[in-house]
Scaffold this active site. Structure first.
Site, mmCIF file in Angstrom:
data_model
loop_
_atom_site.group_PDB
_atom_site.id
_atom_site.type_symbol
_atom_site.label_atom_id
_atom_site.label_comp_id
_atom_site.label_asym_id
_atom_site.label_seq_id
_atom_site.Cartn_x
_atom_site.Cartn_y
_atom_site.Cartn_z
ATOM 1 C CD GLU A 41 -3.256 3.792 -4.847
ATOM 2 O OE1 GLU A 41 -4.590 3.166 -5.243
ATOM 3 O OE2 GLU A 41 -2.433 3.125 -4.663
ATOM 4 N NE ARG A 85 -4.345 -1.679 0.419
ATOM 5 C CZ ARG A 85 -4.563 -2.488 -0.366
ATOM 6 N NH1 ARG A 85 -3.380 -2.981 -1.114
ATOM 7 N NH2 ARG A 85 -5.669 -3.290 -0.433
ATOM 8 C CG HIS A 126 -3.667 -0.331 -6.404
ATOM 9 N ND1 HIS A 126 -4.067 0.500 -5.133
ATOM 10 C CD2 HIS A 126 -3.650 -1.546 -6.150
ATOM 11 C CE1 HIS A 126 -4.029 -0.277 -4.337
ATOM 12 N NE2 HIS A 126 -4.035 -1.707 -4.859
#
Length: 330
Positions: A275, A246, A293
């Site tokens: 993000e 992450r 991602h």
């Protein structure tokens, strides 16, 4: 004459806060079940809190997809909820502490994504070391005929690679690294008695003894900004960092600074702290590979995780054990 009464079967309701991407990719029929029915908050014109209050006693479970946080407030408005099923391995978008406090069971994606993420981590690493994306840009921009001297990349074999988080994903990464002839070591909350890789309880010490750091752990209060400036400087000027965990596990501002100043050698990043916003300073760096991602997603694993989510819901409503109950391990 006999009178026949037909009563509609009332299935338990599973809340969808937002439309799962699987509905568009696979078709909604792929998710149907004879054990429950979906309640689609995203189709209602009501404000969310009013919608949840209206259905407070009919919602028994929540199907949680990325981008739809399950907060303490949502759980407070839905006192009958006893299960949250996520389509991800990490549950940092779900208030796990509040779920535990309320006795709400949790199920995640288990190991479904582990192999795909491990493949992606190695892809990012090879790309950074051998400068594949930079070489692609070099050719596409017509620079090859002008300047035939493209910078040399670095060999993967023999590299000392430190893995942060030797869980399911980290273990798959280690397996692939061994095949490339790398020297694997790791940091984890606890030493794993089943593996022989060197264990470093201190991540800074791991970085100091590694050419590459690969981040595979979950994001928790303990791992937030675990990779700070001290760790990055310990990794060194030739060191490479890969993140498939992450974004907030790395102090992104410090990492950008280290890259700009040449204090680390490169980065392969699939995840970011805010993000979908990515620091623009990274765009001009050809020693950095960026990805939106997407390490977890292949059509095969996407189908598998959707099937698993439905199977967990069906198990729950059949009073059977969950297939992948969430356990916070790394």
């Amino acid at each position: 004459m006999a009178t026949h009464h037909h009563f509609a079967v009332q299935f338990p309701q599973v809340l969808l806060l937002r439309k799962p991407s699987g509905f568009a990719m696979l078709g909604e029929q792929f998710f149907t079940s004879n054990k429950f029915q979906y309640l689609k908050a995203y189709e209602s014109a009501l404000p969310l809190h009013e919608f949840l209050t209206l259905h407070a006693h009919s919602v028994k479970a929540i199907f949680s997809s990325a981008g739809a946080p399950v907060t303490a407030e949502i759980l407070r408005l839905l006192p009958e909820v006893r299960l949250v099923v996520a389509t991800s391995a990490g549950l940092n978008h779900i208030d796990v502490v509040e779920c535990r406090r309320r006795g709400v069971a949790l199920a995640n994606a288990g190991n479904v994504f582990s192999e795909d993420v491990a493949d992606y981590a190695l892809g990012l690493l090879i790309d950074v070391l051998r400068k594949l994306s930079a070489a692609d840009c070099f050719v596409r921009q017509g620079l090859w005929p002008i300047n035939a001297e493209f910078p040399l990349g670095s060999k993967l074999g023999g590299k000392r690679v430190g893995i942060v988080g030797l869980g399911s994903i980290g273990s798959e990464v280690a397996k692939r690294l061994e095949a490339f002839g790398c020297c694997v070591s790791y940091n984890s909350r606890n030493k794993k008695p089943s593996v022989t890789y060197p264990f470093y309880p201190d991540v800074c010490e791991l970085a100091a003894n590694s050419d590459v750091l690969i981040i595979c752990c979950a994001l928790t209060d303990q791992t937030h900004h675990l990779i700070n400036k001290q760790v990055l400087l310990a990794l060194g000027k030739k060191g490479v960092i890969i993140n498939v965990g992450r974004g907030a596990i790395i102090d992104e501002k410090e990492m950008v600074g280290c890259l700009l100043r040449g204090e680390i050698g490169g980065a392969g990043l699939d995840v970011f702290e805010n993000e979908p916003d990515v620091p623009e300073q990274l765009f001009a760096l050809d020693n950095v590979v960026l990805s939106p991602h997407s390490a977890v997603f292949t059509p095969e694993s996407f189908k598998d995780v959707c099937e698993l989510a439905v199977a967990n819901l069906e198990a729950f409503f059949s009073n059977k054990p969950l297939l992948t109950p969430f356990a916070a391990v790394d």
